[in-house]
Write a protein that holds these residues in place. Structure first.
Motif, mmCIF file in Angstrom:
data_model
loop_
_atom_site.group_PDB
_atom_site.id
_atom_site.type_symbol
_atom_site.label_atom_id
_atom_site.label_comp_id
_atom_site.label_asym_id
_atom_site.label_seq_id
_atom_site.Cartn_x
_atom_site.Cartn_y
_atom_site.Cartn_z
ATOM 1 N N HIS A 612 -48.444 5.254 -30.658
ATOM 2 C CA HIS A 612 -48.404 4.189 -31.480
ATOM 3 C C HIS A 612 -47.659 2.990 -30.949
ATOM 4 O O HIS A 612 -47.880 1.905 -31.438
ATOM 5 N N LYS A 614 -47.593 2.159 -28.015
ATOM 6 C CA LYS A 614 -48.388 1.044 -27.312
ATOM 7 C C LYS A 614 -49.390 0.312 -27.881
ATOM 8 O O LYS A 614 -49.309 -0.934 -27.755
ATOM 9 N N GLY A 615 -49.914 0.855 -29.394
ATOM 10 C CA GLY A 615 -50.536 -0.051 -29.979
ATOM 11 C C GLY A 615 -49.929 -1.114 -30.598
ATOM 12 O O GLY A 615 -50.539 -2.296 -30.726
ATOM 13 N N ASP A 651 -52.947 5.278 -32.264
ATOM 14 C CA ASP A 651 -53.051 3.832 -32.363
ATOM 15 C C ASP A 651 -54.226 3.515 -33.152
ATOM 16 O O ASP A 651 -54.756 2.286 -33.160
ATOM 17 N N SER A 654 -53.843 0.284 -35.250
ATOM 18 C CA SER A 654 -53.474 -1.101 -34.830
ATOM 19 C C SER A 654 -54.291 -2.221 -35.300
ATOM 20 O O SER A 654 -53.635 -3.394 -35.247
ATOM 21 N N SER A 679 -58.829 1.110 -33.888
ATOM 22 C CA SER A 679 -57.788 0.444 -32.698
ATOM 23 C C SER A 679 -58.189 -0.705 -32.168
ATOM 24 O O SER A 679 -59.343 -1.280 -32.268
#
Length: 810
Positions: A612, A614-615, A651, A654, A679
């Motif tokens: 998450h 990273k997203g 993600d 996102s 995503s």
């Protein structure tokens, strides 16, 4: 604005498996499918190679998701393969007469171990019955009496010679309780003490010398007596040996000849004869103890055969499936029994393990269970590397003081081991144990899904028919089969595939048969399958209902109508045991002046997982890629999952986070009746996510409770269209135009659906977003405005700063 290009038609929302190829099929009652490999050719080709490979190290590790039949199908396949292999020899332990603490291992041709044991036990029974009769025979008793008489006569003659020699020296030999002693004579009679003391000293000294000579003669006499006794005993023993040898001859001559091709057995039979002849008294005492019932374990117990494993009347190689791989269960044990307050053991108490029973065949072990017990894995590796198996006392491994125990001779092992376990365990062992890759060189992996077109439908129908036939379940008609195949496709998560989790399919069929019988039906139809699925949901969706009640009572805030700036409905999937359901999650964003960038509130409080995080970071990359062409980004924004009190991972939100962020920056309201999942990458492409069906159905249920308006729906990634298999209630609402599913490929398409306005296009000639009223144009103007605010604020001197310090350099 026309949303038709993005709407998914109802025909693509649910899988409809065609049974046109099976026109004659009315029910599964006529299907009698044999046991066979169901769409797992990759796994079974690897398994076949591992089973047929005779080189060392080609043991097999079977991996795959639970419910794919990895245990059942592997066992059936191995058992079928084992029938074509030769039957292995028998294994047994016998008493080692040369080293009693190290029982001797015998490897005999199939079925001959039982024959050898029966012959030896027959010999033992004959010994117990016949040997006492031999020693009670008239001939034997007459011979003993004759020997005794001869012995008595010789002893009497020797005694008379001793008396004569002693009298010649003036002494008389007198027997006493302590033996015989010389007494001096005086006037032909034994000399008294008074007479002895009255003699002159010289006479007494002369008598002492004569007495010494007589004592020496007595010693020679006693020595001769012992020799005569030994000779008599030896004569009796020789006669006993002759009689026993005649008794043994019929039993062992034939046995030795029969096992001439087994030198180790012949050597052991010769040891028995030697031990028997050399310990006749112990044998006789043992027989007497048995007859009197004073002992249960006697000297005769060593004349036995402990069959560890016998494969008599069993065609093919053995297949052993060990579900509880403890140390003793795998490698055997040495038991003990209580005798007169002490624990004792012998070779007859050696018990086999699974490796012994599988020797010459195949051993299937639950890998994960094996690692629950210490020393099992290391011992198994050692056995496979050395090719021999020693039965050890497990307790000795932890005892600070070595205790006397048996050390059975190791048995040569030739076995194919098949471990069954999860993929993560295989990977962990491969990375951390250097021996694992050398021993388990074959990986047989069961796939979770398979293509429906390439025989998948037929295999699934045949499987259902077999389950119904073997378990006596009600047959399924065509409509029920279509519903089951649809359910299988949903489990697979792909419109063109079916699930290989046949355990789930079988359970559905079993439950459906139960409900059909409850309603008095003789055939399971489509309605029963749908009822079964609803009953499953009802048994497991208590938490789902409680969350729905919280939404209905406005405890959890979820808007399904109107527009709001900086707020959107994301979608999350909850998993409780084996039940999954989706629910909306309110995502908000706020934007202000600053340079801190995007703040993930979940990360700040450590409720966010790495994926998450990273997203969220990807959102910064997208904003730079789209809006930082001709200016720096200058903003502080925070994103939050409202009323979320547990960890957030993945993600799949996102896209929703990016949309709510753009809404907050540009002050553009988003339609709250449309939820978002997907995503996104830094280029604005919308990527597929998991749990798509559960997410759509979860938001649909909320909208139904709040009231459908005809505008509500869900935005999903276009790549997820092939994964759609929605509940009929959702499909009916879409067909009626009350609910919509939108499939998008880019962020700009999602913006248009949520705002009703075009996202906008960048004109490199003018350096502006067009049209001017597009969402991106409004976001761009807002970013420029925030950057100016931040710049101007940085230039404005502090009201608390002294006047003399306002100029640079002062």
């Amino acid at each position: 604005m026309d949303f038709t290009p993005w709407r998914v038609p109802p025909s693509e929302l649910r899988v409809q498996v065609s049974l046109d190829e099976y026109g004659a099929l009315e029910t599964t009652a006529s299907i009698r499918a044999p046991v066979y490999v169901i769409q797992q050719s990759r796994a079974f080709e690897a398994l076949q190679m591992g089973l047929e490979q005779t080189s060392p190290g080609f043991h097999v590790f079977v991996v795959g998701p639970a419910g794919t039949g990895r245990r059942t199908l592997t066992r059936q396949y191995v058992e079928q393969f084992a029938r074509t292999r030769p039957t292995p020899p028998d294994l047994c332990y016998v008493y080692n007469f040369e080293d009693p603490d190290a029982p001797m291992a015998l490897v005999l041709p199939t079925g001959r171990a039982a024959h050898l044991r029966d012959e030896i036990r027959q010999f033992r029974r004959a010994v117990q019955e016949q040997l006492p009769k031999i020693f009670e025979s008239p001939d034997y008793e007459e011979f003993r009496q004759q020997v005794q008489q001869e012995l008595n006569q010789k002893q009497q003659e020797a005694l008379e010679r001793l008396q004569a020699r002693a009298r010649a020296l003036g002494f008389l030999i007198v027997p006493t309780d302590a033996g015989i002693r010389p007494v001096p004579l005086w006037q032909g009679k034994p000399m008294t003490q008074e007479v002895l003391l009255s003699l002159p000293e010289q006479v007494r000294q002369e008598l002492a010398k004569q007495e010494a000579l007589v004592l020496q003669m007595i010693q020679e006499f006693l020595k001769e007596q012992r020799r005569l006794q030994r000779e008599a005993v030896e004569r009796v023993r020789n006669r006993e040996r002759e009689m026993v040898q005649q008794f043994l001859q019929p039993y062992f001559v034939d046995l030795v000849e029969e096992y001439r091709d087994q030198p180790k057995v012949v050597a052991w039979l010769e040891m028995i004869q030697k031990d028997f002849m050399g310990n006749l008294m112990e044998v006789v005492q043992a027989i007497q103890a048995v007859q009197q019932g004073t002992k249960t374990g006697t000297y005769l117990d060593r004349y036995d055969v402990n069959i560890l494993v016998s494969h008599a009347n069993r065609p093919g190689a053995p297949v052993v499936y060990e579900t509880n791989p403890t140390f003793y269960n795998l490698f055997g044990r040495i038991e003990r029994r209580a005798v007169e307050g002490f624990y004792v053991t012998d070779f007859t108490l050696i018990k086999p393990g699974s490796l012994h029973r599988a020797n010459g065949g195949f051993l299937i072990v639950e890998a994960l269970e094996m690692f629950k017990y210490p020393l099992v894995w290391d011992t198994l590796k050692r056995v496979l590397q050395r090719g021999e198996l020693s039965i050890e006392d497990y307790g000795q491994q932890f005892s600070p003081i070595p205790l006397a125990t048996l050390r059975p001779e190791p048995i040569p092992i030739q076995v194919k081991v098949i471990l069954i376990g999860p993929a993560w365990l295989y990977q962990l062992l491969y990375l951390l144990d250097e021996d694992f890759g050398k021993l388990f060189k074959v990986k047989a992996e069961f796939q979770p899904t398979f293509e429906a077109r390439e025989g998948g439908v037929e295999d699934t129908i045949r499987f259902i028919g077999r389950v119904c036939h073997e378990e006596g379940l009600l047959p399924l008609n065509r409509e029920a089969l279509q519903e089951v195949l649809t359910y299988s496709s949903r489990l697979a998560g792909d419109r063109e595939e079916l699930s290989a989790r046949f355990g789930e399919i079988a359970d559905l069929v079993r439950e459906a048969s139960y409900w059909a019988q409850k309603e008095g039906q003789s055939v399971v139809d489509g309605a029963i399958i749908r009822k079964t699925l609803e009953q499953r949901r009802y048994r497991n969706n208590l938490l789902e209902e409680r969350i729905q009640k919280l939404i209905d009572r406005d405890v959890l805030f979820v808007d399904t109508q109107g527009g709001r700036v900086g707020q959107v409905n994301g979608l999350a999937v909850y998993t409780i045991g084996g039940y999954e359901f989706g629910k909306p999650s309110r995502i908000t964003a706020s934007v202000g002046v600053g340079r801190e960038g995007i703040i993930n509130i979940e990360r700040q409080v450590r409720l966010s997982g790495p994926i998450h995080d990273k997203g969220v970071l990807i959102l910064s990359g997208y904003l730079k890629n789209v809006f930082a062409r001709n200016k720096p980004l200058s903003l502080t924004a925070s994103i939050c999952f409202e009323q979320s009190y547990e960890g957030v991972e993945g993600d799949s939100a996102s896209l929703a986070e990016l949309l709510v962020l753009l809404s907050a920056i540009g002050q553009v309201p988003l339609d709250q009746g449309i939820a978002v999942t997907g995503s996104v990458d830094q280029q604005g492409r919308v990527q597929p996510v998991g749990g798509i069906n559960e997410k759509i159905e979860g938001f649909f249920d909320v909208c139904v409770r709040r009231g459908l308006t005809g505008r509500q729906g869900v935005i999903i990634p276009a790549a997820n269209k092939r994964h759609l298999c929605l509940h009929p209630r959702v499909v009916r609402a879409v067909e009626a135009g009350q609910f919509h599913i939108y499939a998008v490929q880019r962020v700009e398409e999602a913006i248009a659906i949520l705002t009703g306005r075009p996202a906008g296009e960048w004109n490199p000639e003018t350096g502006q977003w067009e049209p001017p009223d597009s969402v991106f144009a409004q976001v761009d103007r807002r970013l420029i405005e925030l950057a100016r605010y931040e710049r101007d604020f940085a230039k404005e001197p502090s009201k608390t700063e002294p006047p003399g310090n306002r100029e640079e350099g002062h």
